[in-house]
Design a protein around this motif. Structure first.
Motif, PDB file in Angstrom:
ATOM      1  N   ALA A 188       0.855  -1.189   0.000  1.00  0.00           N
ATOM      2  CA  ALA A 188       0.000   0.000   0.000  1.00  0.00           C
ATOM      3  C   ALA A 188       0.889   1.236   0.000  1.00  0.00           C
ATOM      4  N   LEU A 189       0.654   2.118  -0.970  1.00  0.00           N
ATOM      5  CA  LEU A 189       1.439   3.340  -1.085  1.00  0.00           C
ATOM      6  C   LEU A 189       0.777   4.510  -0.382  1.00  0.00           C
ATOM      7  N   GLY A 190      -0.539   4.491  -0.298  1.00  0.00           N
ATOM      8  CA  GLY A 190      -1.260   5.558   0.387  1.00  0.00           C
ATOM      9  C   GLY A 190      -2.626   5.788  -0.218  1.00  0.00           C
ATOM     10  N   SER A 191      -3.430   6.521   0.508  1.00  0.00           N
ATOM     11  CA  SER A 191      -4.784   6.843   0.084  1.00  0.00           C
ATOM     12  C   SER A 191      -4.768   8.069  -0.830  1.00  0.00           C
ATOM     13  N   SER A 192      -5.693   8.110  -1.771  1.00  0.00           N
ATOM     14  CA  SER A 192      -5.767   9.248  -2.686  1.00  0.00           C
ATOM     15  C   SER A 192      -6.172  10.529  -1.963  1.00  0.00           C
ATOM     16  N   SER A 193      -6.695  10.414  -0.743  1.00  0.00           N
ATOM     17  CA  SER A 193      -7.024  11.610   0.039  1.00  0.00           C
ATOM     18  C   SER A 193      -5.779  12.177   0.723  1.00  0.00           C
ATOM     19  N   VAL A 194      -4.692  11.401   0.741  1.00  0.00           N
ATOM     20  CA  VAL A 194      -3.458  11.829   1.411  1.00  0.00           C
ATOM     21  C   VAL A 194      -2.357  12.181   0.410  1.00  0.00           C
ATOM     22  N   ILE A 195      -2.200  11.357  -0.646  1.00  0.00           N
ATOM     23  CA  ILE A 195      -1.171  11.624  -1.648  1.00  0.00           C
ATOM     24  C   ILE A 195      -1.793  11.715  -3.036  1.00  0.00           C
ATOM     25  N   THR A 196      -1.153  12.465  -3.919  1.00  0.00           N
ATOM     26  CA  THR A 196      -1.644  12.633  -5.282  1.00  0.00           C
ATOM     27  C   THR A 196      -1.207  11.455  -6.149  1.00  0.00           C
ATOM     28  N   VAL A 197      -1.758  11.393  -7.345  1.00  0.00           N
ATOM     29  CA  VAL A 197      -1.382  10.349  -8.289  1.00  0.00           C
ATOM     30  C   VAL A 197       0.105  10.449  -8.608  1.00  0.00           C
ATOM     31  N   SER A 198       0.598  11.656  -8.845  1.00  0.00           N
ATOM     32  CA  SER A 198       2.010  11.818  -9.203  1.00  0.00           C
ATOM     33  C   SER A 198       2.932  11.425  -8.054  1.00  0.00           C
ATOM     34  N   GLU A 199       2.538  11.714  -6.819  1.00  0.00           N
ATOM     35  CA  GLU A 199       3.338  11.292  -5.659  1.00  0.00           C
ATOM     36  C   GLU A 199       3.342   9.771  -5.536  1.00  0.00           C
ATOM     37  N   ALA A 200       2.195   9.153  -5.735  1.00  0.00           N
ATOM     38  CA  ALA A 200       2.102   7.694  -5.669  1.00  0.00           C
ATOM     39  C   ALA A 200       2.921   7.054  -6.783  1.00  0.00           C
ATOM     40  N   ARG A 201       2.888   7.658  -7.970  1.00  0.00           N
ATOM     41  CA  ARG A 201       3.656   7.138  -9.098  1.00  0.00           C
ATOM     42  C   ARG A 201       5.157   7.230  -8.802  1.00  0.00           C
ATOM     43  N   GLN A 202       5.604   8.330  -8.219  1.00  0.00           N
ATOM     44  CA  GLN A 202       7.015   8.486  -7.860  1.00  0.00           C
ATOM     45  C   GLN A 202       7.434   7.441  -6.830  1.00  0.00           C
ATOM     46  N   LEU A 203       6.583   7.204  -5.821  1.00  0.00           N
ATOM     47  CA  LEU A 203       6.863   6.165  -4.827  1.00  0.00           C
ATOM     48  C   LEU A 203       6.974   4.796  -5.497  1.00  0.00           C
ATOM     49  N   ALA A 204       6.050   4.511  -6.407  1.00  0.00           N
ATOM     50  CA  ALA A 204       6.061   3.226  -7.115  1.00  0.00           C
ATOM     51  C   ALA A 204       7.362   3.057  -7.892  1.00  0.00           C
ATOM     52  N   LYS A 205       7.794   4.100  -8.593  1.00  0.00           N
ATOM     53  CA  LYS A 205       9.053   4.039  -9.351  1.00  0.00           C
ATOM     54  C   LYS A 205      10.236   3.794  -8.424  1.00  0.00           C
ATOM     55  N   GLN A 206      10.234   4.486  -7.295  1.00  0.00           N
ATOM     56  CA  GLN A 206      11.318   4.314  -6.316  1.00  0.00           C
ATOM     57  C   GLN A 206      11.354   2.878  -5.796  1.00  0.00           C
ATOM     58  N   TYR A 207      10.196   2.353  -5.427  1.00  0.00           N
ATOM     59  CA  TYR A 207      10.127   0.994  -4.893  1.00  0.00           C
ATOM     60  C   TYR A 207      10.470  -0.053  -5.957  1.00  0.00           C
ATOM     61  N   ILE A 208      10.071   0.177  -7.200  1.00  0.00           N
ATOM     62  CA  ILE A 208      10.418  -0.744  -8.279  1.00  0.00           C
ATOM     63  C   ILE A 208      11.935  -0.795  -8.451  1.00  0.00           C
ATOM     64  N   GLY A 209      12.578   0.353  -8.323  1.00  0.00           N
ATOM     65  CA  GLY A 209      14.038   0.387  -8.384  1.00  0.00           C
ATOM     66  C   GLY A 209      14.662  -0.425  -7.271  1.00  0.00           C
ATOM     67  N   ASP A 210      14.117  -0.298  -6.064  1.00  0.00           N
ATOM     68  CA  ASP A 210      14.612  -1.080  -4.926  1.00  0.00           C
ATOM     69  C   ASP A 210      14.415  -2.576  -5.165  1.00  0.00           C
ATOM     70  N   VAL A 211      13.238  -2.940  -5.665  1.00  0.00           N
ATOM     71  CA  VAL A 211      12.933  -4.351  -5.932  1.00  0.00           C
ATOM     72  C   VAL A 211      13.899  -4.912  -6.976  1.00  0.00           C
ATOM     73  N   SER A 212      14.204  -4.117  -7.992  1.00  0.00           N
ATOM     74  CA  SER A 212      15.125  -4.588  -9.030  1.00  0.00           C
ATOM     75  C   SER A 212      16.537  -4.823  -8.481  1.00  0.00           C
ATOM     76  N   ARG A 213      16.857  -4.174  -7.355  1.00  0.00           N
ATOM     77  CA  ARG A 213      18.145  -4.391  -6.690  1.00  0.00           C
ATOM     78  C   ARG A 213      18.066  -5.497  -5.637  1.00  0.00           C
ATOM     79  N   GLY A 214      16.915  -6.185  -5.566  1.00  0.00           N
ATOM     80  CA  GLY A 214      16.763  -7.313  -4.654  1.00  0.00           C
ATOM     81  C   GLY A 214      16.264  -6.964  -3.267  1.00  0.00           C
ATOM     82  N   ILE A 215      15.783  -5.737  -3.076  1.00  0.00           N
ATOM     83  CA  ILE A 215      15.281  -5.300  -1.769  1.00  0.00           C
ATOM     84  C   ILE A 215      13.785  -5.573  -1.684  1.00  0.00           C
TER      85      ILE A 215
END
Length: 102
Positions: A65-92
């Motif tokens: 879960a990245l967050g509720s749309s009442s707390v974070i925007t779509v662009s903020e959620a997308r940035q978090l997703a990109k960051q986490y995907i990068g971490d996952v690709s490094r095995g985290i």
């Protein structure tokens, strides 16, 4: 209950038909919005998630879960997703890492 696949935007979030319960983003694989049933006031919960597998097919599936749309925007959620995907690709395992920090 139905799901659709479109690019998540703020305007999409404002006009979600009742039959739609999940919106998969076309820009980032595994990034989606889960839409709840209407409450007594008629409002529906909207939570961004990232689905991933650490290690590819056959490995453990995670839904973070990245967050509720009442707390974070779509662009903020997308940035978090990109960051986490990068971490996952490094095995985290970001799900486990976040759970451990709580």
């Amino acid at each position: 209950m139905a799901s659709i696949k479109v690019k998540l935007t703020e305007s999409i979030l404002k006009n979600i038909p009742l039959e739609i319960t999940k919106i998969n983003d076309t820009e980032i694989s595994g990034f989606y919005l889960n839409v709840g049933k209407p409450n007594k006031e008629g409002k529906r919960s909207q939570v961004y998630y990232l689905y991933y597998r650490l290690g590819g097919r056959g490995s453990r599936e995670r839904r973070l879960a990245l967050g509720s749309s009442s707390v974070i925007t779509v662009s903020e959620a997308r940035q978090l997703a990109k960051q986490y995907i990068g971490d996952v690709s490094r095995g985290i395992d970001v799900f486990y890492k976040r759970k451990k920090l709580r």
